[in-house]
Design an enzyme around this catalytic site. Structure first.
Site, PDB file in Angstrom:
ATOM      1  N   LEU A 105      20.761 -20.309  19.349  1.00 27.08           N
ATOM      2  CA  LEU A 105      22.116 -19.785  19.214  1.00 27.08           C
ATOM      3  C   LEU A 105      22.059 -18.310  19.590  1.00 27.08           C
ATOM      4  O   LEU A 105      21.043 -17.643  19.332  1.00 27.08           O
ATOM      5  CB  LEU A 105      22.593 -19.909  17.771  1.00 27.08           C
ATOM      6  CG  LEU A 105      23.065 -21.277  17.275  1.00 27.08           C
ATOM      7  CD1 LEU A 105      23.427 -21.190  15.793  1.00 27.08           C
ATOM      8  CD2 LEU A 105      24.240 -21.788  18.080  1.00 27.08           C
ATOM      9  N   ASP A 106      23.151 -17.789  20.151  1.00 31.31           N
ATOM     10  CA  ASP A 106      23.183 -16.369  20.509  1.00 31.31           C
ATOM     11  C   ASP A 106      23.051 -15.494  19.260  1.00 31.31           C
ATOM     12  O   ASP A 106      23.307 -15.943  18.138  1.00 31.31           O
ATOM     13  CB  ASP A 106      24.509 -16.021  21.202  1.00 31.31           C
ATOM     14  CG  ASP A 106      24.656 -16.747  22.530  1.00 31.31           C
ATOM     15  OD1 ASP A 106      23.637 -17.190  23.073  1.00 31.31           O
ATOM     16  OD2 ASP A 106      25.800 -16.866  22.997  1.00 31.31           O
ATOM     17  N   TYR A 107      22.725 -14.241  19.513  1.00 34.50           N
ATOM     18  CA  TYR A 107      22.509 -13.251  18.448  1.00 34.50           C
ATOM     19  C   TYR A 107      23.662 -13.222  17.435  1.00 34.50           C
ATOM     20  O   TYR A 107      23.445 -13.210  16.221  1.00 34.50           O
ATOM     21  CB  TYR A 107      22.347 -11.887  19.132  1.00 34.50           C
ATOM     22  CG  TYR A 107      22.049 -10.729  18.238  1.00 34.50           C
ATOM     23  CD1 TYR A 107      20.825 -10.631  17.581  1.00 34.50           C
ATOM     24  CD2 TYR A 107      22.984  -9.711  18.067  1.00 34.50           C
ATOM     25  CE1 TYR A 107      20.549  -9.548  16.764  1.00 34.50           C
ATOM     26  CE2 TYR A 107      22.713  -8.620  17.264  1.00 34.50           C
ATOM     27  CZ  TYR A 107      21.499  -8.549  16.610  1.00 34.50           C
ATOM     28  OH  TYR A 107      21.220  -7.485  15.807  1.00 34.50           O
ATOM     29  N   HIS A 188      24.758 -19.037  27.151  1.00 31.63           N
ATOM     30  CA  HIS A 188      26.092 -18.538  26.768  1.00 31.63           C
ATOM     31  C   HIS A 188      27.205 -19.483  27.220  1.00 31.63           C
ATOM     32  O   HIS A 188      28.286 -19.027  27.627  1.00 31.63           O
ATOM     33  CB  HIS A 188      26.361 -17.166  27.401  1.00 31.63           C
ATOM     34  CG  HIS A 188      25.517 -16.047  26.851  1.00 31.63           C
ATOM     35  ND1 HIS A 188      24.980 -16.045  25.588  1.00 31.63           N
ATOM     36  CD2 HIS A 188      25.117 -14.876  27.415  1.00 31.63           C
ATOM     37  CE1 HIS A 188      24.302 -14.930  25.398  1.00 31.63           C
ATOM     38  NE2 HIS A 188      24.351 -14.217  26.487  1.00 31.63           N
ATOM     39  N   LYS A 191      30.862 -19.213  25.731  1.00 31.67           N
ATOM     40  CA  LYS A 191      31.469 -17.903  26.029  1.00 31.67           C
ATOM     41  C   LYS A 191      31.836 -17.807  27.510  1.00 31.67           C
ATOM     42  O   LYS A 191      32.897 -17.287  27.864  1.00 31.67           O
ATOM     43  CB  LYS A 191      30.496 -16.787  25.672  1.00 31.67           C
ATOM     44  CG  LYS A 191      30.299 -16.665  24.174  1.00 31.67           C
ATOM     45  CD  LYS A 191      29.310 -15.583  23.851  1.00 31.67           C
ATOM     46  CE  LYS A 191      28.989 -15.625  22.379  1.00 31.67           C
ATOM     47  NZ  LYS A 191      27.678 -15.112  22.072  1.00 31.67           N
TER      48      LYS A 191
END
Ligand code: URA
Length: 248
Positions: A105-107, A188, A191
């Site tokens: 998962l992204d930051y 990503h 997004k």
């Protein structure tokens, strides 16, 4: 330690430093047990979690570990990082060894992260062919349109990778909130898909991977071991009743 699946006779020969003929004899004499069962077949395949005993002495038995964690924002989905705290650091030290992440998962994304030391299990979940679904909840900066829903279902061309995304299910829950179901995990991805509509993702939370739902009892930063059902059916596609990944 056995690193992946291997034949029992090869393993015994290298561990005990004896030739294959002596291994065959040993098996014929019923001196070897695998997972508490007598082993007599030279072609039997074992893996690093097999419990192998010779004359009652344990040769190997690594314990498989499967963990779900509720990732908070501001934590890196990695096992090590020079700058930021990692999801691994949210676990007690004695559990960290040999664990890897099953997808990232992204930051700033939150929610379900799976960790294991069982490479075969994590491959089942991440191989493109197994098409394991991932379910997310997103909060957007602007209202979500039906045009966006159609574009997700049709797939989007990503020129950088030269691929078209698989059909994804976008269900609008309220003007700025939606559920997204993907069968893949491009960099990503969510997004970038909303980016085509100049709509910024403010919050992104992963709720499920295949049949494994994030335990609502885990607050951000907490973890637990998976139960047997969760471990056994990782690849099952769980869509909400009536949902489908293509538009009608
Ligand atoms: N898609 C994203 O853009 N970010 C995530 O963390 C997961 C899916």
């Amino acid at each position: 330690m056995i690193t992946s699946r291997t034949r029992l006779d090869r393993y015994l020969s290298s561990q005990l430093k004896i030739n294959r003929r002596d291994v065959r004899l040993m098996l014929a004499q019923a001196r070897v047990r695998v997972d508490q069962q007598p082993a007599t077949e030279i072609h039997q395949v074992i893996d690093r979690f097999s419990r192998v005993e010779v004359d009652g002495e344990l040769l190997s038995a690594a314990r498989p570990v499967y963990i779900m964690l509720n990732k908070p924002a501001g934590i890196v989905s990695a096992t090590s990082d020079e700058q930021h705290r990692t999801v691994l650091e949210l676990l007690p030290k004695h559990l960290r060894e040999n664990l890897h992440l099953v997808g990232r998962l992204d930051y700033n994304s939150t929610g379900l992260v799976l960790l294991t030391n069982d490479g075969q299990w994590s491959r089942t979940l991440t191989l493109p062919e197994t098409k394991v679904s991932k379910r997310y909840r997103v909060h957007m900066a602007k209202p979500i349109t039906e045009h966006c829903v159609r574009a997700f279902a049709e797939g989007m061309y990503f020129p950088y990778e030269g691929i078209t995304t698989r059909p994804a299910k976008l269900s609008i829950l309220s003007s700025h909130e939606a559920e997204v179901i993907l069968e893949e995990g491009r960099y990503h991805q969510i997004k970038r898909m909303f980016g085509r509509f100049q709509n910024e993702v403010l919050e992104l939370h992963r709720e499920a991977v295949g049949a494994i739902e994030l335990d609502p009892g885990l607050s951000a930063g907490q973890w637990r071991f998976l139960n047997e059902d969760e471990i056994r059916m990782p690849g099952i596609l769980m869509l909400k009743p009536g949902a489908s990944l293509t538009t009608t």
